[in-house]
Write a protein that holds these residues in place. Structure first.
Motif, PDB file in Angstrom:
ATOM      1  N   UNK A 135      58.914  21.573  17.463  1.00 45.21           N
ATOM      2  CA  UNK A 135      57.493  21.686  17.806  1.00 45.21           C
ATOM      3  C   UNK A 135      56.606  21.564  16.573  1.00 45.21           C
ATOM      4  N   UNK A 136      57.098  22.010  15.416  1.00 45.20           N
ATOM      5  CA  UNK A 136      56.292  21.916  14.196  1.00 45.20           C
ATOM      6  C   UNK A 136      56.351  20.518  13.587  1.00 45.20           C
ATOM      7  N   UNK A 137      57.523  19.870  13.654  1.00 47.64           N
ATOM      8  CA  UNK A 137      57.667  18.533  13.072  1.00 47.64           C
ATOM      9  C   UNK A 137      57.017  17.485  13.975  1.00 47.64           C
ATOM     10  N   UNK A 138      57.254  17.579  15.276  1.00 44.35           N
ATOM     11  CA  UNK A 138      56.733  16.595  16.229  1.00 44.35           C
ATOM     12  C   UNK A 138      56.055  17.350  17.375  1.00 44.35           C
ATOM     13  N   UNK A 139      54.792  17.725  17.232  1.00 40.08           N
ATOM     14  CA  UNK A 139      54.128  18.562  18.244  1.00 40.08           C
ATOM     15  C   UNK A 139      53.691  17.771  19.469  1.00 40.08           C
ATOM     16  N   UNK A 140      54.660  17.112  20.135  1.00 34.52           N
ATOM     17  CA  UNK A 140      54.341  16.450  21.394  1.00 34.52           C
ATOM     18  C   UNK A 140      54.178  17.503  22.483  1.00 34.52           C
ATOM     19  N   UNK A 141      53.507  17.150  23.604  1.00 31.43           N
ATOM     20  CA  UNK A 141      53.340  18.145  24.680  1.00 31.43           C
ATOM     21  C   UNK A 141      54.671  18.702  25.173  1.00 31.43           C
ATOM     22  N   UNK A 142      55.698  17.875  25.235  1.00 29.43           N
ATOM     23  CA  UNK A 142      56.989  18.376  25.713  1.00 29.43           C
ATOM     24  C   UNK A 142      57.581  19.381  24.733  1.00 29.43           C
TER      25      UNK A 142
END
Length: 666
Positions: free
Chosen positions: A110-117
């Protein structure tokens, strides 16, 4: 031989005569010297007895007080050690939770790639972890300082999107360390203890994981004696005495105060020094302190323990008054025992002296009685003087207390008058409804002009002009809070006033079920009221603008109370009596809380959110009702909701009818 033998006989007779002549003077001198010696001896004995009493009382008080303080110090040391261990164990139990949170792949994704999923997975994981760990809130923050996922993501006070660049625990974690910080939350406004850990992905810090703990429960663990916890700056952030919270045990320097303000550690709480004075330092890191000013301020035995990490100090306050009371009791018992022994010895000596007094002369006895009477008179005079002095002091104390109470009342009134400087903001509260009506009339006029309906547009413009004039009059009504206006013999048709109010609140009343009924008290008949009819016989002793202002406040409060209900219902009932007219405004809202009801008409008291009202509406409405000779009361309806009753004097109107058409059914 006879002459020789006769000479001694004559000489002996002369010596005896001289001795007889000198004996009265010798007896008086001896008695005088004996009295002086007796008085001196008695004074010495009295001085020795008084000195012995003082020494015995002082020694007893000192020993009893020292023994009580030692016992109190030992108990306080045990208590502070036990409490410190409990608090430290609680903090250590959650110390590793941020580290475990930072190592989880869901958090790192979530921190590296904060996409909605990824963010949604992180929210669900944080919610589950926070619920099982029984923490207050857990959340993660990327390097830009804005929270992307939190355990409270569902709630209205979610931390998602909030910025934390200024928080020390974020700065420490970004630098690779462990952040520990206690402060008031910027979103929840609730105090808590924050523990943070850096989140690393492939050896690089990508964000911060934070756990917030609620420690407010700790200040009620042992409420038998005051307990405080201070941070590394000496600021009290946990206390079993609410008045001590957010005070300092020592003055803060300028840079420290600035750092606390920049970190928003304690929000907008004023940080002021606690009035503490150290009277005595004891062994075992304990001190006897006095909190407050004046000689009657309470004294405590303060025992301090350091927490280590974090750099907090826990201080227990044990009252010293019980120790002083026990020492005084022991001193009184010693004094009574000493006096009893002295009196017993005095009684035994008096018994012996009484036997000798029988053989004294009557003159000495009378002299003793005179001396005794003189001493009694002196003591009586001293006691009378002391009693008069005591009565004067009591009178002075009573007068001072009355003056203090009067000064306190004047201070309260002065505070209220000082708050009147804020009443300019009250204009917004009073003009919200006219402004909304102006907006509605303006939009309607624009549509009518586009359609070419000039007559209707002219009517709207006239209504806008009337509303503008009414807004100017409304601003003048704020002076009702400063002083009482003189009641005037103005008369207001109540149906016309109600019709104007409904037109003014037309936009807010859309979608609200409003019932307007007319109740005649004499006949008991109840009918629906048509606002298109004027009903000229229903006139109240009140200015029409003031009446509309009160009705706007009552209907506005009812609309606010039913804003979240489906369907919202408001009932307006006009009760007509021979001497009075009453408006009964009720709603189906949640009603009025019992603790709020007594303060409902106080100026500046409001239950609305910050910025949604100043608490002047009902205060001004109640003032208007009183100036018009009426009343305004509030209570909860039996079937739920709030109920306001505005009662005004009914004005008689001279018409061609000889009787009231309402009561006769015409």
């Amino acid at each position: 031989m006879k002459p020789v033998s006769a000479r001694p006989t004559l000489t002996s007779s002369a010596d005896e005569a001289d001795a007889d002549d000198a004996s009265p003077y010798a007896t008086i001198n001896d008695l005088h010297r004996s009295d002086i010696a007796n008085v001196t001896r008695r004074l010495l004995i009295l001085f020795a007895l008084v000195a012995g009493l003082v020494v015995a009382c002082g020694l007893t008080y000192s020993l009893a007080w020292q023994s009580g303080i030692d016992h109190l110090r030992r108990n306080a040391a045990v208590r502070v050690d036990r409490t410190t261990s409990a608090l430290k164990s609680t903090l250590e139990r959650y110390e590793s939770l941020p580290y475990l949170l930072a190592e989880h792949p869901i958090v790192q994704d979530a921190l590296v790639d904060p996409t909605p999923a990824n963010v949604q997975r992180a929210n669900l994981y944080l919610d589950d972890l926070n619920r099982h760990a029984r923490a207050t809130v857990t959340y993660i923050i990327p390097l830009d300082g804005f929270c992307v996922a939190a355990s409270n993501w569902r709630g209205p006070g979610s931390f998602i999107g909030a910025g934390y660049l200024f928080r020390p625990y974020f700065v420490d974690a970004v630098k690779g360390g462990v952040g520990r910080f206690f402060g008031i939350g910027t979103i929840s406004q609730a105090p808590g203890y924050y523990i943070s850990q850096p989140v690393r992905r492939e050896g690089k810090i990508v964000g911060v994981a934070v756990v917030k703990l609620d420690l407010e429960w700790f200040q009620g663990v042992d409420a038998s004696e005051p307990l405080v916890v201070t941070d590394d700056h000496g600021v009290i952030f946990l206390s079993s005495v609410p008045a001590w919270k957010y005070h300092t045990i020592r003055p803060l320097s300028g840079p420290v105060a600035d750092s606390i303000y920049q970190a928003r550690q304690y929000a907008q709480q004023p940080i002021a020094p606690l009035p503490v004075s150290i009277e005595r330092t004891l062994e075992g890191n304990a001190q006897i302190v006095r909190i407050g000013g004046g000689r009657y301020a309470p004294r405590y035995l303060a025992s301090r323990r350091g927490m280590g990490e974090p750099d907090w100090h826990l201080i227990t306050m044990s009252p010293v008054d019980p120790v002083d009371a026990d020492a005084r009791k022991a001193t009184i018992v010693t004094a009574f025992g000493y006096v009893s022994l002295v009196l017993l010895a005095f009684y035994w000596r008096m018994r012996r002296a009484r036997v000798r007094e029988v053989m004294r002369s009557r003159a000495l006895l009378q002299k003793a009685y005179a001396e005794l009477n003189r001493r009694v008179a002196e003591r009586t005079a001293d006691l009378s003087q002391a009693n008069e002095q005591l009565q004067k002091e009591v009178a002075e104390r009573t007068r001072a207390e009355q003056e203090l109470r009067a000064a306190h009342d004047e201070l309260i009134q002065a505070s209220k008058l000082a708050a009147l400087g804020q009443m300019a903001a009250g204009i917004t509260h009073e003009l919200n409804q006219p402004l909304a009506a102006l907006r509605g009339f303006s939009d309607n006029t624009r549509v009518l002009l586009e359609r070419g309906d000039q007559a209707s547009a002219r009517e709207n413009l006239e209504a806008i002009a009337a509303l503008t004039e009414r807004m100017g009059k409304i601003t003048n009504q704020l002076k009702l809070f400063v002083g009482r206006a003189r009641p005037r013999n103005a008369r207001a048709p109540i149906v016309r006033a109600l019709r104007n109010v409904v037109a003014l609140l037309q936009k807010r009343l859309q979608g609200v079920e409003v019932d307007i009924t007319l109740l005649v008290a004499d006949s008991g008949t109840r009918t629906l009221l048509n606002l298109a009819d004027d009903h000229p016989e229903l006139v109240a002793h009140c200015d029409d603008l003031r009446l509309e202002q009160v009705l706007i406040n009552l209907l506005g409060n009812a609309l606010d109370a039913t804003a979240d209900l489906h369907p919202p219902r408001i009932s307006i009932e006009i009760e007509v009596a021979d001497a009075n007219l009453s408006f009964v405004v009720s709603d189906n809202g949640p009603g009025i809380a019992d603790d709020v009801l007594p303060r409902l008409f106080e100026p500046f008291f409001t239950t609305k959110e910050m910025g949604q009202g100043l608490g002047l509406g009902l205060a001004i409405s109640s003032s208007i009702a009183r100036d018009c000779g009426g009343s305004l009361v509030a209570r909860n309806a039996p079937d739920g909701g709030a109920l306001f009753v505005l009662t005004l004097r009914r004005a008689r109107v001279q018409t061609s009818h000889t009787t009231d058409p309402l009561t006769t059914g015409s």
